[in-house]
Design a protein around this motif. Structure first.
Motif, PDB file in Angstrom:
ATOM      1  N   VAL A  19      40.269  45.676  18.104  1.00 48.37           N
ATOM      2  CA  VAL A  19      39.840  45.994  19.467  1.00 48.37           C
ATOM      3  C   VAL A  19      39.163  44.767  20.059  1.00 48.37           C
ATOM      4  O   VAL A  19      38.448  44.040  19.363  1.00 48.37           O
ATOM      5  CB  VAL A  19      38.952  47.270  19.496  1.00 48.37           C
ATOM      6  N   LEU A  20      39.417  44.516  21.336  1.00 46.91           N
ATOM      7  CA  LEU A  20      38.879  43.328  21.998  1.00 46.91           C
ATOM      8  C   LEU A  20      38.186  43.721  23.292  1.00 46.91           C
ATOM      9  O   LEU A  20      38.642  44.626  23.996  1.00 46.91           O
ATOM     10  CB  LEU A  20      39.997  42.349  22.353  1.00 46.91           C
ATOM     11  N   GLY A  21      37.103  43.014  23.616  1.00 45.06           N
ATOM     12  CA  GLY A  21      36.409  43.283  24.867  1.00 45.06           C
ATOM     13  C   GLY A  21      34.966  42.839  24.765  1.00 45.06           C
ATOM     14  O   GLY A  21      34.624  41.984  23.938  1.00 45.06           O
ATOM     15  N   LEU A  65      35.862  38.125  26.856  1.00 48.88           N
ATOM     16  CA  LEU A  65      36.974  39.030  26.541  1.00 48.88           C
ATOM     17  C   LEU A  65      36.876  40.335  27.323  1.00 48.88           C
ATOM     18  O   LEU A  65      37.686  41.236  27.153  1.00 48.88           O
ATOM     19  CB  LEU A  65      36.997  39.338  25.043  1.00 48.88           C
ATOM     20  N   ALA A  66      35.838  40.425  28.184  1.00 49.48           N
ATOM     21  CA  ALA A  66      35.615  41.676  28.926  1.00 49.48           C
ATOM     22  C   ALA A  66      36.845  42.026  29.749  1.00 49.48           C
ATOM     23  O   ALA A  66      37.248  43.179  29.815  1.00 49.48           O
ATOM     24  CB  ALA A  66      34.390  41.546  29.819  1.00 49.48           C
ATOM     25  N   LEU A  67      37.438  41.020  30.389  1.00 49.18           N
ATOM     26  CA  LEU A  67      38.668  41.248  31.145  1.00 49.18           C
ATOM     27  C   LEU A  67      39.787  40.471  30.466  1.00 49.18           C
ATOM     28  O   LEU A  67      39.542  39.507  29.738  1.00 49.18           O
ATOM     29  CB  LEU A  67      38.493  40.806  32.605  1.00 49.18           C
ATOM     30  N   TYR A  68      41.011  40.883  30.731  1.00 51.98           N
ATOM     31  CA  TYR A  68      42.149  40.368  29.970  1.00 51.98           C
ATOM     32  C   TYR A  68      42.499  38.919  30.304  1.00 51.98           C
ATOM     33  O   TYR A  68      42.473  38.505  31.457  1.00 51.98           O
ATOM     34  CB  TYR A  68      43.371  41.245  30.245  1.00 51.98           C
ATOM     35  N   GLY A  93      43.465  34.230  25.656  1.00 53.02           N
ATOM     36  CA  GLY A  93      42.315  34.589  24.832  1.00 53.02           C
ATOM     37  C   GLY A  93      42.598  35.770  23.927  1.00 53.02           C
ATOM     38  O   GLY A  93      42.311  35.754  22.728  1.00 53.02           O
ATOM     39  N   HIS A  94      43.181  36.818  24.501  1.00 58.91           N
ATOM     40  CA  HIS A  94      43.491  38.000  23.697  1.00 58.91           C
ATOM     41  C   HIS A  94      44.534  37.661  22.631  1.00 58.91           C
ATOM     42  O   HIS A  94      44.469  38.145  21.511  1.00 58.91           O
ATOM     43  CB  HIS A  94      43.970  39.150  24.589  1.00 58.91           C
ATOM     44  N   ALA A 130      43.297  30.863  32.254  1.00 59.36           N
ATOM     45  CA  ALA A 130      43.773  31.870  33.210  1.00 59.36           C
ATOM     46  C   ALA A 130      43.208  33.203  32.761  1.00 59.36           C
ATOM     47  O   ALA A 130      43.379  33.586  31.608  1.00 59.36           O
ATOM     48  CB  ALA A 130      45.295  31.929  33.243  1.00 59.36           C
ATOM     49  N   ARG A 131      42.507  33.866  33.635  1.00 57.20           N
ATOM     50  CA  ARG A 131      41.953  35.160  33.218  1.00 57.20           C
ATOM     51  C   ARG A 131      41.764  36.097  34.402  1.00 57.20           C
ATOM     52  O   ARG A 131      41.641  35.669  35.542  1.00 57.20           O
ATOM     53  CB  ARG A 131      40.643  34.967  32.453  1.00 57.20           C
ATOM     54  N   VAL A 132      41.744  37.375  34.078  1.00 54.20           N
ATOM     55  CA  VAL A 132      41.507  38.387  35.093  1.00 54.20           C
ATOM     56  C   VAL A 132      40.058  38.270  35.546  1.00 54.20           C
ATOM     57  O   VAL A 132      39.143  38.177  34.728  1.00 54.20           O
ATOM     58  CB  VAL A 132      41.785  39.798  34.519  1.00 54.20           C
ATOM     59  N   THR A 133      39.855  38.243  36.864  1.00 55.84           N
ATOM     60  CA  THR A 133      38.495  38.132  37.384  1.00 55.84           C
ATOM     61  C   THR A 133      38.039  39.420  38.052  1.00 55.84           C
ATOM     62  O   THR A 133      36.865  39.576  38.364  1.00 55.84           O
ATOM     63  CB  THR A 133      38.393  36.973  38.399  1.00 55.84           C
ATOM     64  N   GLY A 134      38.963  40.329  38.298  1.00 53.37           N
ATOM     65  CA  GLY A 134      38.550  41.589  38.915  1.00 53.37           C
ATOM     66  C   GLY A 134      39.680  42.587  38.899  1.00 53.37           C
ATOM     67  O   GLY A 134      40.851  42.220  38.807  1.00 53.37           O
TER      68      GLY A 134
END
Ligand SMILES: Cc1cc2nc3c(=O)[nH]c(=O)nc-3n(C[C@H](O)[C@H](O)[C@H](O)COP(=O)(O)OP(=O)(O)OC[C@H]3O[C@@H](n4cnc5c(N)ncnc54)[C@H](O)[C@@H]3O)c2cc1C
Lengths: 325, 248
Positions: free
Chosen positions: A41-43, A69-72, A76-77, A188-192
């Motif tokens: 599990v990741l986050g 890792l809070a957002l995808y 990173g994942h 590159a990551r999800v920001t919202g």
């Protein structure tokens, strides 16, 4: 070394149902593959999700818990998941085929990560000797392929809502692992995440979908479709024709270039049943079609059809259903 | 910065699939092949990237069969050069990504634009795998893209929501339908495209990582029935949904 790693997905500390389905399927395949079943599990601040997985019946749980890792992020994942698979020595990896899961499963299968065989969006997993044989739709469900893996590692993403999610329960230990990259180095990551309009149900996840096509006549003509969807607690779907006309948002499009859905009930109103539309909904459990034209191809795949004007039939259907409740 | 657009050749979506005699692949007889529908949006985004940032735009296609006519279309729309990496057998996303990565490396830094999935195998993994091999980030299923100086902001539709993704360039993007309005080429561009380079290079395909057991048509749906006409049929329909199929 054998073993199955299940890379789970959580949102707000809650493990997604599709991931529990994948985990349950992994536990059912444990005796074939051999070794342990490891849930990953990741986050960030995911103690609750890790605890739920520990009580599921998995042999061990690995948690990557860090703010970045809070957002995808694919990068990173993927780095974390691939490391967990290597550490566990697993030969098989299961991921739920959600939007995020399909990105992640592809990333970890790639030549730069596990260099694995990858079967996407599986609808069945059989065993043959010690091998897994994956069944998956191709050509938007117009054909079904069965594949087996010739590489060392086999990654499978499992289509949601197909596999039984019954878990045996248990008590596994949770290991906290450190992500194999520096914090803040992701490119590159999800920001919202913005919730879609009015918290409406998503067509790909709903148990019941009520879809409308050009037969609705106008954007306002979708009112009876929306009303029936509300009465049934269903999602609203659409044909590509009405999405291209701008009557409905793309997120609602069902079909080959839209979403593939398999709800227990699919209602198609004012939809002709073009091959590209059928590709997206023909695996629904029950299909109901309402169309003015008795020769419309949609009636060929519908379990039940009513020939008539959707503006009359749908309100009557809604009233009849509300009368039942 | 350069831009690469990866193109797949797939059966037209209106194709009725027939299974070939080996029971492991489709019967290509009478099948019309087209550019993968999602790649059209990738190409448009790649052209916009070139217009904004200059550099070269190279279209790449990995496949067994000739695709020159469609590659010329891409050149007419705005690509500078097309490369067909010709292989002698079918290949999954792993193999395709490794062949492409080798060809793209000398052109780095370059952002790469692909469709979210090819509508034949429906895997949807090639672009993301390619990003790993090129050591650049990936954003899949882009539903809108805004290019900035060294970064880009993309959106992606997920179950019940829309994600915003910040990415540094170069990056691999894979595109969803509707991400932009693909342009048409004019007659002048079509003529000019005839002079643009289109290279065909034979390459040997890496060994596949999956073996096909069988390819079959899905079981036909059981024959349905017309319950009746108009509002009079509604009561019966409700009964059937309740009693016979038990879905409500
Ligand atoms: C590359 C490609 C990809 C595609 N992908 C998709 C896809 O993902 N999804 C998709 O849906 N399509 C897709 N299409 C488009 C598809 O071919 C059809 O054009 C489209 O599905 C038709 O939409 P429709 O059924 O709403 O409209 P129409 O075909 O125009 O049908 C309207 C129907 O409504 C009926 N009707 C009219 N008035 C009424 C009324 N008052 N009450 C009841 N019935 C009425 C008519 O009898 C008719 O059957 C794709 C096409 C291509 C080329």
């Amino acid at each position: 070394m054998p073993g199955i790693c299940v890379i789970t997905e959580q949102r707000g500390g809650e493990v997604k149902r599709a991931s529990l389905e994948a985990l349950a399927e992994a536990l059912r395949k444990k005796s074939t593959v051999g070794g342990d079943v490891t849930a990953v599990v990741l986050g960030h601040e995911i103690g609750e999700a890790a605890a739920a997985l520990a009580a599921s019946g998995a042999d061990q749980v690995v948690a990557f818990d860090r703010a970045d890792l809070a957002l995808y992020s694919s990068e990173g994942h993927c780095a974390c998941a691939a490391q967990a698979v290597r550490d566990a020595g697993a030969s098989v990896v299961f991921v739920a085929a959600t939007i995020q899961g399909r990105d992640l499963a592809a990333a970890i299968s790639g030549g730069a990560a596990l260099d694995a065989g990858y079967a996407a969006d599986c609808t069945a997993i059989d065993t043959d000797g010690g091998d897994l044989v994956a069944t998956r739709p191709v050509f938007a469900g117009k054909a079904i392929i069965k594949v087996r893996c010739t590489a060392e590692t086999f990654v499978l993403s499992l289509r949601p809502n197909i596999f039984d999610a019954t878990l045996p329960g248990g008590s596994a230990s949770v290991t906290t692992a450190t992500p194999p990259f520096d914090e803040g180095s992701l490119r590159a990551r999800v920001t919202g995440i913005a919730a879609s309009t009015k918290g409406r149900k998503d067509v790909a996840e709903a148990d019941i979908v009520v879809s409308g096509g050009r037969g609705a006549g106008s954007p306002e003509g979708f009112a009876p479709i929306e009303a029936l969807a509300e009465a049934l607690d269903a999602a609203v779907g659409a044909s590509r024709a009405v999405v291209d006309l701008g009557w409905r948002p793309h997120a609602e499009q069902v079909g080959q270039t839209g979403k593939v859905v398999s709800p227990k009930l699919y209602v198609a109103a004012g939809i002709s049943g073009a091959i590209q539309h059928l590709a997206g909904m023909r695996t629904s459990k029950v299909i109901v079609a309402i169309n003015k034209d008795p020769a419309a191809p949609i009636f060929k795949v519908a379990d039940y059809g009513i020939v008539g004007d959707l503006h009359e039939v749908l309100p009557a259907l809604k009233d009849a259903l509300l009368a039942l409740a | 910065m350069n831009a690469i657009c990866c193109i797949a050749r797939v059966p037209d979506t209106a194709t009725r699939i027939k299974i070939g005699p080996n029971g492991k692949s489709i019967d290509p007889e009478g099948v019309q092949y087209v550019i993968n529908p999602f790649d059209e949006f990738a190409l448009e985004a790649a052209i916009q990237h070139k217009e904004a940032k200059g550099g070269e735009l190279v279209v790449m296609y990995v496949g067994q069969d000739d695709f020159a006519k469609d590659l010329r279309q891409c050149l007419a729309k705005g690509a500078d050069k097309a490369i067909h990496l010709k292989i002698d057998g079918p290949l999954g996303p792993q193999g395709i990504s490794s062949l492409l990565a080798e060809k793209i490396r000398p052109l780095m830094p370059a952002s790469v634009f692909c469709g979210k999935q090819a509508v034949d195998g429906d895997v949807g993994g090639m672009g993301v795998m390619l990003a790993g091999l090129l050591d650049v980030p990936a954003v899949s299923k882009v539903s809108s893209l805004e290019l900035k100086d060294d970064t880009a902001v993309a959106t992606r539709e997920i179950e019940g929501g829309v994600e915003t993704i910040d990415a540094s360039l170069p990056c691999v993007f894979t595109f969803e339908k509707g991400a932009n309005e693909p342009r048409r080429a004019g007659l002048k561009e079509i003529m000019a495209a005839k002079k643009k380079p289109l290279e065909v290079e034979e390459v040997s395909a890496p060994a596949p990582k999956l073996s096909v057991e069988s390819l079959e048509l899905p079981p036909p749906r059981p024959e349905g029935r017309i319950v009746g006409e108009g509002t009079e049929a509604v009561a019966e329909l409700v009964l059937l949904l309740r009693e016979e199929s038990k879905v409500i």
